[in-house]
Design a protein around this motif. Structure first.
Motif, PDB file in Angstrom:
ATOM      1  N   ASP B  96       0.859  -1.207   0.000  1.00  0.00           N
ATOM      2  CA  ASP B  96       0.000   0.000   0.000  1.00  0.00           C
ATOM      3  C   ASP B  96       0.883   1.241   0.000  1.00  0.00           C
ATOM      4  O   ASP B  96       0.850   2.047   0.922  1.00  0.00           O
ATOM      5  CB  ASP B  96      -0.872   0.066   1.253  1.00  0.00           C
ATOM      6  CG  ASP B  96      -1.606  -1.208   1.504  1.00  0.00           C
ATOM      7  OD1 ASP B  96      -2.697  -1.351   0.964  1.00  0.00           O
ATOM      8  OD2 ASP B  96      -1.073  -2.055   2.252  1.00  0.00           O
ATOM      9  N   LEU B  99      -0.667   4.811   0.670  1.00  0.00           N
ATOM     10  CA  LEU B  99      -1.040   5.147   2.033  1.00  0.00           C
ATOM     11  C   LEU B  99       0.181   5.376   2.897  1.00  0.00           C
ATOM     12  O   LEU B  99       0.227   6.301   3.698  1.00  0.00           O
ATOM     13  CB  LEU B  99      -1.894   4.024   2.612  1.00  0.00           C
ATOM     14  CG  LEU B  99      -3.302   4.043   2.043  1.00  0.00           C
ATOM     15  CD1 LEU B  99      -3.971   2.701   2.226  1.00  0.00           C
ATOM     16  CD2 LEU B  99      -4.116   5.133   2.719  1.00  0.00           C
ATOM     17  N   ALA B 102       1.648   8.614   2.284  1.00  0.00           N
ATOM     18  CA  ALA B 102       0.890   9.671   2.951  1.00  0.00           C
ATOM     19  C   ALA B 102       1.425   9.873   4.361  1.00  0.00           C
ATOM     20  O   ALA B 102       1.579  10.991   4.848  1.00  0.00           O
ATOM     21  CB  ALA B 102      -0.586   9.310   2.989  1.00  0.00           C
ATOM     22  N   LEU B 103       1.727   8.752   5.004  1.00  0.00           N
ATOM     23  CA  LEU B 103       2.267   8.798   6.367  1.00  0.00           C
ATOM     24  C   LEU B 103       3.613   9.490   6.400  1.00  0.00           C
ATOM     25  O   LEU B 103       3.890  10.326   7.255  1.00  0.00           O
ATOM     26  CB  LEU B 103       2.464   7.375   6.867  1.00  0.00           C
ATOM     27  CG  LEU B 103       1.712   6.959   8.104  1.00  0.00           C
ATOM     28  CD1 LEU B 103       2.172   5.591   8.532  1.00  0.00           C
ATOM     29  CD2 LEU B 103       1.895   7.941   9.226  1.00  0.00           C
ATOM     30  N   SER B 106       3.279  13.207   6.015  1.00  0.00           N
ATOM     31  CA  SER B 106       2.704  13.964   7.116  1.00  0.00           C
ATOM     32  C   SER B 106       3.505  13.853   8.400  1.00  0.00           C
ATOM     33  O   SER B 106       3.367  14.670   9.291  1.00  0.00           O
ATOM     34  CB  SER B 106       1.279  13.495   7.372  1.00  0.00           C
ATOM     35  OG  SER B 106       1.309  12.136   7.724  1.00  0.00           O
ATOM     36  N   GLY B 107       4.344  12.815   8.463  1.00  0.00           N
ATOM     37  CA  GLY B 107       4.858  12.539   9.799  1.00  0.00           C
ATOM     38  C   GLY B 107       6.349  12.658   9.969  1.00  0.00           C
ATOM     39  O   GLY B 107       7.075  13.114   9.108  1.00  0.00           O
ATOM     40  N   VAL B 108       6.774  12.229  11.124  1.00  0.00           N
ATOM     41  CA  VAL B 108       8.191  12.262  11.442  1.00  0.00           C
ATOM     42  C   VAL B 108       8.805  10.889  11.269  1.00  0.00           C
ATOM     43  O   VAL B 108       9.984  10.696  11.451  1.00  0.00           O
ATOM     44  CB  VAL B 108       8.412  12.732  12.890  1.00  0.00           C
ATOM     45  CG1 VAL B 108       8.108  14.198  12.999  1.00  0.00           C
ATOM     46  CG2 VAL B 108       7.585  11.924  13.843  1.00  0.00           C
ATOM     47  N   THR B 109       7.973   9.907  10.907  1.00  0.00           N
ATOM     48  CA  THR B 109       8.457   8.544  10.782  1.00  0.00           C
ATOM     49  C   THR B 109       8.636   8.208   9.308  1.00  0.00           C
ATOM     50  O   THR B 109       7.852   8.620   8.485  1.00  0.00           O
ATOM     51  CB  THR B 109       7.431   7.561  11.371  1.00  0.00           C
ATOM     52  OG1 THR B 109       6.916   8.120  12.557  1.00  0.00           O
ATOM     53  CG2 THR B 109       8.053   6.247  11.664  1.00  0.00           C
ATOM     54  N   TYR B 111       8.989   5.273   6.280  1.00  0.00           N
ATOM     55  CA  TYR B 111       8.650   3.893   5.982  1.00  0.00           C
ATOM     56  C   TYR B 111       9.278   3.464   4.675  1.00  0.00           C
ATOM     57  O   TYR B 111       9.346   4.231   3.729  1.00  0.00           O
ATOM     58  CB  TYR B 111       7.134   3.736   5.824  1.00  0.00           C
ATOM     59  CG  TYR B 111       6.373   3.805   7.101  1.00  0.00           C
ATOM     60  CD1 TYR B 111       6.070   2.641   7.809  1.00  0.00           C
ATOM     61  CD2 TYR B 111       5.942   5.019   7.604  1.00  0.00           C
ATOM     62  CE1 TYR B 111       5.358   2.714   8.988  1.00  0.00           C
ATOM     63  CE2 TYR B 111       5.228   5.091   8.778  1.00  0.00           C
ATOM     64  CZ  TYR B 111       4.947   3.932   9.466  1.00  0.00           C
ATOM     65  OH  TYR B 111       4.245   3.996  10.624  1.00  0.00           O
TER      66      TYR B 111
END
Lengths: 391, 206
Positions: B96, B99, B102-103, B106-109, B111
């Motif tokens: 995915d 998705l 998107a994380l 928006s984030g500090v992590t 992937y």
């Protein structure tokens, strides 16, 4: 047959953690309550709270079982992107306990020159004072573990210490995964933990821990896990959210019955859920707190609570609980006082969807306790009575 | 088990701790980063033993499966640990990508989704480090700002108290705090704090 209204999104993926208090989500699945309300639900087991949260935030999960403080932390953007998460339904109350290592427990008995039977339960943190003092002379601190920093577990542990005049700064609190708790206690890496079931009972059954106090002694009746979803998702899928609330409301009603509780323990023990023995899951569900091996369990009727005596409001979120948690988050310095006013507790813990849902559906004939399904897969050899007597 | 790599003295070397026991995943990462400044050490422990590995090895970055139960522990290290915080990069076998992207956005992590693609993985790690450094910088600035605000508030309160009890004008109050600070070679906010604690003592006894 009740006419099922058209739902915006009948197929849902819901995340849960391998904990005893995920019971309402599992029971609704196994009893066909989701289908009854027109939903097709896939339950997805999660292994860490942060990943469950991230998946909910990005829509990989439509809804999830969530720690109440995590719903607040999501809205504040604590260690995660700031995300509007709402909690329209309380899945469970209580369910946690503090377990001390056998070493610490024996030390308490030795210091107080008392027999186990003389230690009053729930145990007071007072008993730790001499041990904390002794450790201090070696430059050491007692080490406790929780599963997530923004959790009731953390704040309950702190409350319990504070109630005996011990500051949380006098001990060390670390985060480790539930699956590693019992082994860490066993090898002496930690001196105690505050976690949810089945891990406390697991430690007692493994003969390595003493469970002296439960969260229903520390914060009786406080919401522990909520059903969480994105605020935007709830707005877009109101009828779906209502169907989900009804399925879970029925599930929680079904769990009010003690025989059903035992059936729930059997269901939870399946490999796809907790993958743990029934005798470890069942006690807390049946209101019995295993304390120490070879010791009579303590009766704690509300150890796991899925509703309230007034069932109509049994799963209703309440802003007051949110405010109480924010106070604890402030005290623990998890939230700064500046961030707090920006927090929409009224939206996160709004009771309006809950009330709307029940007002609309509660009078329908399908929702009568006696109409709730029976699973009938009880294992006679492990009937509740037999189980409660097990030490 | 730990496959230590030779770490040369180049300052650019980034020590990566890969928490994984799946052999094919380990070799995917190792070969993907083979020619880069990322040097991978791999561990397959969990819980407290993993924590000890992290403390002993002092990695600059940790890579872990998004489905690992140890994620909460590693994440909270950054929040509570006194030692330097480290970026934690997650990988996921799921495809995915949208998705997960998107994380990341928006984030500090960070992937790494799907198959470990050599050309992509290095840039993801680079981004993760850059983003993390930026985030830490922001966090530090925020703390400094907060501290300044608090200091400012303390001085204001001390001024108010002097104005009320000594009939000072605002300017006079400020000057007397400043003078006290200079005379005692203290910071203005420390003098203000002393005044306030004295004030609360006086109020208690009156």
């Amino acid at each position: 047959m009740r006419k099922i209204e058209k739902l915006e999104q009948p197929q849902l993926t819901i995340g849960f953690m391998e904990l005893t208090d995920c019971a309402p989500l599992i029971v609704a699945k196994e009893l066909g309550l989701y289908e009854k309300w027109g939903l097709s639900v896939t339950l997805e087991k999660q292994h860490s709270w942060a990943t469950l949260r991230d998946k909910l935030h990005t829509g990989l999960l439509d809804s999830a079982q969530m720690l109440v403080p995590m719903a607040i932390a999501s809205n504040l953007g604590l260690n995660c992107p700031k995300t509007e998460v709402v909690a329209p339904f309380v899945l469970s109350r209580n369910g946690n306990a503090i377990t001390l290592s056998e070493n610490i427990y024996q030390e308490i008995l030795r210091i107080h020159k008392s027999k186990a039977s003389k230690i009053q339960l729930p145990i007071q943190a007072e008993h730790l004072k001499p041990i904390i003092k002794k450790y201090k002379t070696y430059g050491k601190k007692l080490k406790f573990a929780v599963v997530f920093p923004y959790s009731c577990h953390y704040y309950q542990l702190v409350s319990w210490l504070n109630s005996s005049g011990i500051s949380e700064k006098e001990i060390e609190i670390i985060t480790i995964s539930p699956a590693n708790m019992v082994s860490a206690l066993k090898v002496g890496d930690i001196d105690g933990f505050c976690v949810g079931g089945p891990w406390n009972a697991q430690a007692v059954r493994d003969k390595i821990g003493f469970t002296g106090v439960t969260s229903s002694d520390i914060w009786p009746g406080t919401p522990e896990k909520v059903l969480a979803m994105l605020g935007a998702w709830q707005c877009k899928n109101k009828r779906t959210a209502q169907a989900l609330i009804m399925a879970l409301y029925e599930s929680c009603l079904w769990l009010q019955n003690i025989t059903h509780r035992f059936e729930a323990a059997c269901l939870l023990s399946k490999p796809c859920y907790l993958n743990t023995k029934v005798e470890i899951i069942a006690p807390s569900l049946l209101g019995s707190c295993l304390t120490f091996y070879n010791t009579q369990p303590r009766e704690v009727p509300s150890y796991n609570q899925f509703s309230l005596p007034d069932e109509r409001i049994g799963n209703c979120p309440d802003t007051i609980d949110g405010e109480m948690l924010v106070r604890h988050m402030l005290q623990a310095e998890h939230v700064s006082s500046i961030a707090q006013p920006a927090l929409p507790l009224n939206t996160i813990f709004s009771s309006s969807l809950y009330h709307q849902t029940l007002d609309r559906h509660l009078n329908s004939k399908t929702l009568m306790k006696e109409n709730l399904p029976k699973t009938g897969n009880i294992n006679e050899a492990l009937a509740p009575q037999t189980l409660l007597k097990m030490k | 088990m730990k496959n230590k790599v030779n770490i040369s003295k180049t300052t650019d070397i980034i020590k990566v701790l890969l928490v994984e026991n799946d052999k094919s995943k380990i070799s995917e990462f190792t070969s993907a980063l083979d020619q880069s400044n990322y040097h991978i050490s791999q561990v397959s422990t969990s819980g407290m033993s993993l924590l000890r590995e992290v403390n002993a090895f002092e990695p600059d970055m940790i890579i872990i499966d998004i489905e690992s139960p140890d994620r909460d522990m590693l994440d909270s290290l950054n929040r509570i640990s006194k030692s330097a915080p480290k970026p934690v990069v997650m990988f996921s076998d799921r495809e995915d990508t949208d998705l997960i992207n998107a994380l990341v956005k928006s984030g500090v992590t960070a992937y790494v989704a799907g198959e470990v693609n050599p050309s992509r993985v290095k840039s993801i790690l680079d981004t993760a480090i850059a983003r993390f450094t930026e985030y830490q910088q922001l966090k530090k600035e925020l703390e400094v700002t907060k501290q300044k605000l608090t200091n400012h508030r303390v001085v204001e309160q001390a001024k108010l108290w002097l104005m009320k009890t000594k009939n000072h004008s605002e300017e006079q109050a400020y000057q007397s705090i400043r003078k006290m600070a200079m005379d005692n070679s203290q910071k203005i906010e420390d003098v203000a704090k002393n005044i306030l604690s004295l004030a609360s003592m006086l109020e208690m006894s009156s």
